[in-house]
Scaffold this motif. Structure first.
Motif, PDB file in Angstrom:
ATOM      1  N   LEU A   1       0.960  -1.446   0.123  1.00  0.00           N
ATOM      2  CA  LEU A   1       0.029   0.036   0.024  1.00  0.00           C
ATOM      3  C   LEU A   1       0.773   1.322   0.026  1.00  0.00           C
ATOM      4  O   LEU A   1       0.419   2.317  -0.302  1.00  0.00           O
ATOM      5  N   GLU A   2       2.296   1.253   0.398  1.00  0.00           N
ATOM      6  CA  GLU A   2       2.985   2.249   0.600  1.00  0.00           C
ATOM      7  C   GLU A   2       3.216   2.907  -0.963  1.00  0.00           C
ATOM      8  O   GLU A   2       3.295   4.049  -1.071  1.00  0.00           O
ATOM      9  N   GLY A   3       3.093   2.195  -1.879  1.00  0.00           N
ATOM     10  CA  GLY A   3       3.387   2.685  -3.270  1.00  0.00           C
ATOM     11  C   GLY A   3       1.830   3.376  -3.712  1.00  0.00           C
ATOM     12  O   GLY A   3       1.940   3.871  -5.013  1.00  0.00           O
ATOM     13  N   TYR A   4       0.845   3.516  -3.107  1.00  0.00           N
ATOM     14  CA  TYR A   4      -0.122   3.957  -3.449  1.00  0.00           C
ATOM     15  C   TYR A   4      -0.697   5.099  -2.589  1.00  0.00           C
ATOM     16  O   TYR A   4      -1.596   6.120  -2.720  1.00  0.00           O
ATOM     17  N   LEU A   5       0.130   5.504  -1.640  1.00  0.00           N
ATOM     18  CA  LEU A   5      -0.231   6.420  -0.515  1.00  0.00           C
ATOM     19  C   LEU A   5      -0.639   7.691  -1.226  1.00  0.00           C
ATOM     20  O   LEU A   5      -1.109   8.689  -0.747  1.00  0.00           O
ATOM     21  N   TYR A   6       0.466   7.913  -2.347  1.00  0.00           N
ATOM     22  CA  TYR A   6       0.284   9.316  -3.061  1.00  0.00           C
ATOM     23  C   TYR A   6      -1.061   9.867  -3.254  1.00  0.00           C
ATOM     24  O   TYR A   6      -1.251  11.020  -3.466  1.00  0.00           O
ATOM     25  N   VAL A   7      -1.869   8.793  -3.696  1.00  0.00           N
ATOM     26  CA  VAL A   7      -3.257   9.195  -4.104  1.00  0.00           C
ATOM     27  C   VAL A   7      -4.113   9.852  -2.952  1.00  0.00           C
ATOM     28  O   VAL A   7      -5.127  10.581  -3.361  1.00  0.00           O
ATOM     29  N   MET A   8      -3.552   9.912  -1.877  1.00  0.00           N
ATOM     30  CA  MET A   8      -4.257  10.645  -0.677  1.00  0.00           C
ATOM     31  C   MET A   8      -3.583  11.778  -0.152  1.00  0.00           C
ATOM     32  O   MET A   8      -3.605  12.588   0.855  1.00  0.00           O
ATOM     33  N   ASP A   9      -2.713  12.140  -1.104  1.00  0.00           N
ATOM     34  CA  ASP A   9      -1.758  13.698  -0.700  1.00  0.00           C
ATOM     35  C   ASP A   9      -2.898  14.679  -0.478  1.00  0.00           C
ATOM     36  O   ASP A   9      -3.618  14.951  -1.377  1.00  0.00           O
ATOM     37  N   GLY A  10      -2.515  15.456   0.622  1.00  0.00           N
ATOM     38  CA  GLY A  10      -3.428  16.419   1.109  1.00  0.00           C
ATOM     39  C   GLY A  10      -4.534  16.097   2.019  1.00  0.00           C
ATOM     40  O   GLY A  10      -5.331  17.149   2.489  1.00  0.00           O
ATOM     41  N   ASP A  11      -4.788  14.759   2.114  1.00  0.00           N
ATOM     42  CA  ASP A  11      -5.840  14.414   3.009  1.00  0.00           C
ATOM     43  C   ASP A  11      -5.443  13.824   4.378  1.00  0.00           C
ATOM     44  O   ASP A  11      -4.340  13.238   4.270  1.00  0.00           O
ATOM     45  N   PRO A  12      -5.595  14.420   5.197  1.00  0.00           N
ATOM     46  CA  PRO A  12      -5.345  13.978   6.541  1.00  0.00           C
ATOM     47  C   PRO A  12      -5.257  12.667   6.966  1.00  0.00           C
ATOM     48  O   PRO A  12      -4.609  12.248   7.789  1.00  0.00           O
ATOM     49  N   LEU A  13      -6.109  11.947   6.434  1.00  0.00           N
ATOM     50  CA  LEU A  13      -6.446  10.417   6.590  1.00  0.00           C
ATOM     51  C   LEU A  13      -5.108   9.563   6.010  1.00  0.00           C
ATOM     52  O   LEU A  13      -4.720   8.683   6.526  1.00  0.00           O
ATOM     53  N   GLN A  14      -4.368  10.244   5.182  1.00  0.00           N
ATOM     54  CA  GLN A  14      -3.083   9.545   4.722  1.00  0.00           C
ATOM     55  C   GLN A  14      -2.183   9.291   5.838  1.00  0.00           C
ATOM     56  O   GLN A  14      -1.380   8.213   6.010  1.00  0.00           O
ATOM     57  N   GLU A  15      -2.001  10.205   6.945  1.00  0.00           N
ATOM     58  CA  GLU A  15      -1.236   9.867   8.120  1.00  0.00           C
ATOM     59  C   GLU A  15      -1.684   8.676   8.986  1.00  0.00           C
ATOM     60  O   GLU A  15      -0.706   8.120   9.379  1.00  0.00           O
ATOM     61  N   VAL A  16      -3.063   8.772   9.029  1.00  0.00           N
ATOM     62  CA  VAL A  16      -3.536   7.621   9.727  1.00  0.00           C
ATOM     63  C   VAL A  16      -3.135   6.189   8.904  1.00  0.00           C
ATOM     64  O   VAL A  16      -2.773   5.438   9.511  1.00  0.00           O
TER      65      VAL A  16
END
Length: 356
Positions: A173-188
Motif C-alpha cells: 500500500l505504501e506505493g499507493y499512498l500518494y493518491v491521498m496527498d493532502g488528505d489528513p487520513l493519509q497519516e492514519v
C-alpha cells in the motif's frame, strides 16, 4: 488498469449474442449489473433459467488456471452445502470460453462464463441485526474450513505473489499512498501500515493457514428471509480475490465490510466474532492481531478505490461506495485505539456466545 488490460465494455446486444452463440440459450431479458474490474449482466432466458453472464477483464482473462480454480471452488462449496454459484457448460462442454471481442477499441480476449443467478438481497440493503452479523461470521468460518479440504491440480495459483488485495501484502500500500496527498487520513494510513509491519508480520508463523474468499463484503453476500422471518445467507458471490491466506484474514475482512453499513460500526465486531468462533475459535495471537488487520483492510479498500478512480473516473460512484462512510470509520477506529476496540468486540462476543 491499463488500456491494454481493460475492463470489458460490451453492449447488451453483444452480451445477448454471446449467450446465444456460446451457450445455445435465448435471452428474453438482459441488463447490466454493477462490477469492479469485470463486466456482469443479468440474463433471463426463454428456456426458463436465470443467470449472470460474467466477462472477465482482459488481464485476468490471461490466467486460465486461476479462473479454473475459482470456478471449481464455487462448485466445491455448492456441493458442500454453501450457496455459491455454479458455471453452466458451453456448447462444447467447457465451463469457460475465451472470446475475442471488440468493445470499441479493438479486439481483445475476454474469459466468459455463465453462472447461476442466486436470489436474495445484498447485506448492504438490510438492517444489520446482531443475529444476521452472527450468521455472517459463522458462514465465513464454515466457508474457509470447507476450502481448507479442497484439492485441485492448480491450487498453487492461489499463492498470488504481489496480489495487492491480500492482507499478507499490506506493505504494498505504501506505493499507493500518494493518491491521498493532502488528505489528513493519509497519516492514519501510514501509521496503520507501520503498525502492521512492526506488530503483525512477526506473528504470521502463529496464524492458521487456509484459502480465503478474500472479499466477503456487504455486496458479495446475499440473504433471504426464512420461515421465522429471520434472514439466512442465500448466496456467496465473487471469488475473484481468492488467495492462499489465513483464517484471521477472512474474519478481519468480514468485520471491516460489515462496519460500513452499520449505524454504530463498533458494535459489528462482537456478533461477527461470536459467529466465527462458533465454528473456528481463534488462538491468542490471532486475537491480538485482529484490530490491526481490520484497520489494514480499511486502508486497502479506501486507498485502492481512490487509485482505481484515477484509472476509471467514469466508474467513480461504484468504486467509492466504501469510502463514503469508510473514511470516518477508519479514523474513529484508529482514535478509539486497540485496547478499547478489543474490549468492545471480545466482551460483546462472549455475551453473544453465552446466549446461544
Amino acid at each position: 488498469m491499463s488500456a491494454q488490460h481493460s475492463k470489458p465494455n460490451l453492449n447488451e446486444s453483444q452480451a445477448s449474442e454471446l449467450v446465444q452463440r456460446v451457450f445455445s440459450l435465448s435471452p428474453s431479458e438482459i441488463r447490466p449489473l454493477p462490477s469492479y474490474d469485470d463486466q456482469n449482466f443479468y440474463v433471463a432466458t426463454a428456456e426458463g433459467g436465470e443467470y449472470v453472464l460474467k466477462i472477465m477483464n482482459s488481464k485476468d482473462s490471461e490466467d486460465h488456471n486461476l479462473i479454473e480454480v475459482q470456478t471449481y471452488t464455487m462448485s466445491f462449496l455448492h456441493q458442500s452445502g454453501l450457496p455459491a454459484q455454479t458455471a453452466l457448460p458451453t456448447t462444447s462442454g467447457l465451463l469457460m470460453s475465451l472470446e475475442e471481442i471488440d468493445c470499441g477499441s479493438g479486439c481483445q480476449k475476454y474469459m466468459v462464463r455463465l453462472l447461476t443467478y442466486l436470489p436474495g438481497t445484498t447485506v448492504s440493503k438490510l438492517p444489520l441485526t446482531p443475529q444476521l452479523l452472527y450468521e455472517i461470521g459463522k458462514t465465513a468460518a464454515q466457508m474457509d474450513k470447507i476450502l481448507n479440504e479442497m484439492t485441485h491440480p492448480h491450487l498453487s495459483v492461489l499463492q498470488r505473489e504481489g496480489f495487492k488485495w491480500s492482507l499478507s501484502n499490506v506493505a504494498l500500500l505504501e506505493g499507493y499512498l500518494y493518491v491521498m496527498d493532502g488528505d489528513p487520513l493519509q497519516e492514519v494510513m501510514k501509521s496503520v501500515i507501520q503498525q502492521y509491519k512492526t506488530s503483525v508480520v512477526e506473528k504470521y508463523p502463529d496464524f492458521r493457514k487456509c484459502i480465503n474468499h478474500g472479499d466477503f463484503n456487504d455486496l458479495n453476500v446475499l440473504m433471504q428471509p426464512d420461515e421465522t422471518d429471520c434472514y439466512r445467507i442465500s448466496g456467496i458471490l465473487d471469488f475473484g480475490d481468492m488467495n492462499s491466506g489465513y483464517y484471521i484474514h477472512e474474519l478481519a475482512i468480514a468485520i471491516m465490510y460489515m462496519m460500513i453499513e452499520h449505524p454504530n460500526p463498533i458494535e459489528v465486531g462482537g456478533p461477527v466474532l461470536a459467529g466465527w468462533e462458533s465454528v473456528f475459535p481463534l488462538n491468542e495471537v490471532e486475537k491480538d492481531c485482529l484490530y490491526v488487520l481490520v484497520l489494514c483492510r480499511f486502508c486497502q479498500s479506501l486507498l485502492l478505490a481512490c487509485y482505481s478512480v484515477t484509472l476509471d473516473p467514469e466508474n467513480a460512484e461504484y468504486l467509492l461506495i466504501t469510502s463514503r462512510k469508510g473514511n470516518k470509520i477508519l479514523r474513529d477506529l484508529w482514535e478509539l485505539g486497540k485496547k478499547q476496540t478489543e474490549k468492545a468486540w471480545f466482551q460483546s462476543a462472549a455475551q453473544f456466545a453465552d446466549r446461544k
